[in-house]
Design an enzyme around this catalytic site. Structure first.
Site, short mmCIF file in Angstrom:
data_model
loop_
_atom_site.label_atom_id
_atom_site.label_comp_id
_atom_site.label_asym_id
_atom_site.label_seq_id
_atom_site.Cartn_x
_atom_site.Cartn_y
_atom_site.Cartn_z
N GLU A 125 0.92 -1.03 0.01
CA GLU A 125 0.03 0.09 -0.01
C GLU A 125 0.95 1.26 0.10
O GLU A 125 0.59 2.32 -0.59
CB GLU A 125 -0.76 -0.20 1.17
CG GLU A 125 -1.98 1.13 1.39
CD GLU A 125 -2.82 1.24 0.15
OE1 GLU A 125 -3.55 2.46 0.29
OE2 GLU A 125 -3.09 0.33 -0.48
N THR B 55 -10.59 9.02 -13.52
CA THR B 55 -9.87 8.18 -12.43
C THR B 55 -10.29 6.91 -12.22
O THR B 55 -9.28 6.25 -11.42
CB THR B 55 -9.69 9.16 -11.26
OG1 THR B 55 -8.63 8.69 -10.45
CG2 THR B 55 -10.91 9.20 -10.54
#
Length: 600
Positions: A471, A582
């Site tokens: 992450e 996006t």
């Protein structure tokens, strides 16, 4: 865009809730839905009578319905032929209410509040929106279709057998993900593949179906015709925006896209016109979110969708709202030329000086360059804002590690945090896309920068045991491109790295990007594929990772789509014709300024 990818993951939340970030999941559903449904309204049903009802005046519909049905039947019969650029349509099914239609479609729609031009509801009214031009509005579809330079799904002449085989593998992965979602979780927001059930969440006021909405255009692009029809039928019959909303006889994609847009307008009712990060559409409330501030990646990521919605609907209010956001941002002083992540929608001032190209800020920058591209390079204001922002980012945030890796740090009131989130890895593709249109003296510089950042993000994958990236990864204490905290070691099927691979391939045709993408495919198959779908993993640094039991909707919308396009010819959703929002949903480049007309 105002979506979940825009905030960094928080420890335990993605696995516990199945969300990229909980406070943004509403926008994943709303604005991904808005975009997908706009795409559907624009292009997915051009040969059917229902599409003609969308773009032709009502009086012309009846005269064209019989020929439209014949055209639809012909399209279905020739579905085995190569794509000509127009989607193949099955025989049109009756949409208007009939005695056999579901009760929900036969009942009279409930009264809706009238929406003023500024997006406010007029008290005491039950009329349709005041500026609703749908009955008299006609979009110039034929002109739009002629403006496309390539067929939507390409021609694919004489491609390499290995490339085709890899693309077909990714298509199989999409079908596997969709089939299991349909089997175990259809109508829920996401699939839990380990327990073989669906995840809804408690923050939608009854809204559900995020995976269906997110998967629509991916199914279409991959030519999964039957699966696309299943998804479209669910949207038509079951995608309720307000639980009680009715869409009596209206074309499914356009009506739902307009409804989505209208429901977001009240968020703009602030002293500055900057939309609030939270609006109440149901019984839920997030009073804590952002402490009342608006987030850059939220309010700065509406331009593409709202401008397009104004074009489709004939209602200028959507475009006016987002252009006002730009005015506010141009007025406010920017520290070191940078855009902090939090802004007060009341005062119009920055709330704190935290700057990130990743979570909280990322898609704002992406939408500046893409707004310029979508306008066919006419929106010079957006291009200047992008150029100035990138110059400030390169000056203050771009750093090179001791080992020679280029990364983008975060900025907290002048102090650098030498970490880079997975979310920030989209920036390699963004910078490459902007470099393609930079002046000759800067083009190579930015292409080199894009390649270096993409390579760094690849290293975050290559240095893990699973060959999937964490992450977030850091550059301190002798560590480079690796997570140093337990809370940052997870991978939840994110798309940003393969997004940059796709753009870098399209713009350079360097074969390493396809090879890197294939490594991701193999890692997904080995570590994330389970019996009933795909699941994120809790630790990328172990070869026997545990799964988080969540097949994220953006895995179908973005990760698999970008991987598929990586192994397609360049004319499949060509960058000449389309801009990806996006969440990887395509919007058309406005080549000919194809406007619609209002019938007098």
């Amino acid at each position: 865009m105002v979506l979940l990818r825009k905030l960094p993951g928080m420890p335990g939340w993605p696995t516990a809730l199945g969300l990229r970030l909980p406070q943004k999941f509403l926008f994943l559903l709303f604005l991904s839905g808005l975009l997908t449904l706009c795409f559907g309204a624009l292009f997915l049903l051009p040969d059917s009578s229902r599409f003609k009802r969308l773009f032709l005046p009502r009086r012309a519909t009846a005269s064209t319905s019989s020929s439209s049905s014949a055209s639809s039947s012909s399209a279905a019969a020739s579905s085995s032929t190569r794509d000509t650029g127009l989607p193949r349509s099955p025989p049109a099914e009756p949409r208007h209410a009939s005695p056999a239609a579901p009760r929900r479609l036969r009942e009279k729609p409930r009264a809706r509040q009238q929406v003023q031009s500024d997006g406010r509801a007029e008290p005491g009214t039950g009329a349709a929106p005041a500026r609703d031009t749908r009955a008299s509005f006609r979009f110039d579809y034929e002109r739009f279709r002629r403006s496309l330079r390539h067929p939507v799904r390409g021609r694919r002449p004489g491609e390499d057998p290995e490339t085709r085989a890899r693309r077909m593998k990714i298509k199989e992965m999409m079908k596997f993900a969709w089939d299991n979602y349909k089997l175990y979780a259809l109508g829920k927001n996401e699939l839990r593949p380990l327990t073989k059930n669906g995840h809804i969440g408690n923050m939608f006021g009854g809204l559900r179906g995020a995976t269906v909405v997110d998967a629509l255009d991916t199914l279409y692009i991959m030519e999964l015709e039957e699966e696309f029809q299943e998804a479209k039928k669910w949207v038509e019959k079951s995608f309720d925006l307000n639980v009680v909303s009715q869409f009596l006889g209206m074309p499914v994609f356009k009506s739902k896209a307009l409804e989505l847009g209208e429901k977001l307008l009240p968020a703009f009712n602030t002293p500055t016109g900057i939309p609030r990060g939270v609006i109440n559409l149901g019984s839920w409330s997030w009073g804590w979110a952002s402490a009342g501030s608006s987030i850059l990646a939220e309010f700065g990521t509406l331009h593409l969708e709202f401008l397009h919605l104004s074009e489709l609907s004939g209602n200028p209010v959507f475009a006016e709202k987002v252009m006002n956001i730009r005015k506010v941002l141009n007025r406010v002083e920017k520290p070191q030329g940078l855009y902090p992540n939090f802004l007060s929608p009341v005062t119009g001032n920055w709330v704190q000086h935290h700057v990130s190209i990743g979570g909280l800020g990322d898609s704002f920058y992406e939408y500046l360059i893409k707004s310029w591209l979508m306008s066919d390079k006419k929106d010079s204001e957006a291009k200047k804002m992008y150029d100035d922002a990138l110059e400030a980012i390169e000056k203050h945030l771009v750093k090179k590690s001791a080992g020679g890796l280029t990364y983008i740090a975060e900025w907290r009131g002048g102090v650098l945090d030498h970490k880079m989130g997975h979310l920030a890895c989209f920036s390699g593709g963004m910078i490459a896309l902007g470099a393609e249109h930079a002046g000759e003296e800067r083009k190579q510089h930015y292409m080199d920068l894009a390649a270096e950042i993409t390579s760094t993000c690849h290293e975050s994958y290559a240095r893990s045991d699973t060959k999937l990236g964490p992450e977030a990864f850091r550059f301190d204490a002798g560590t480079e491109a690796m997570a140093t905290r337990l809370s940052e070691r997870y991978y939840i099927l994110r798309p940003e790295v393969v997004e940059s691979y796709m753009y870098m391939w399209r713009l350079t045709h360097d074969p390493k990007y396809r090879q890197w993408g294939w490594e991701v495919v193999k890692a997904l198959e080995k570590h994330c594929r389970v019996e009933a779908g795909f699941s994120g993993i809790r630790d990328v640094y172990t070869t026997t990772p545990t799964h988080d039991n969540m097949q994220q909707s953006f895995f179908l919308a973005e990760t698999l789509k970008y991987l598929y396009l990586l192994f397609c010819e360049d004319d499949v959703l060509s960058l000449d014709d389309w801009v990806f929002n996006t969440e990887a949903h395509p919007l058309p480049v406005n080549h000919t300024n194809f406007k619609a007309s209002v019938q007098q």
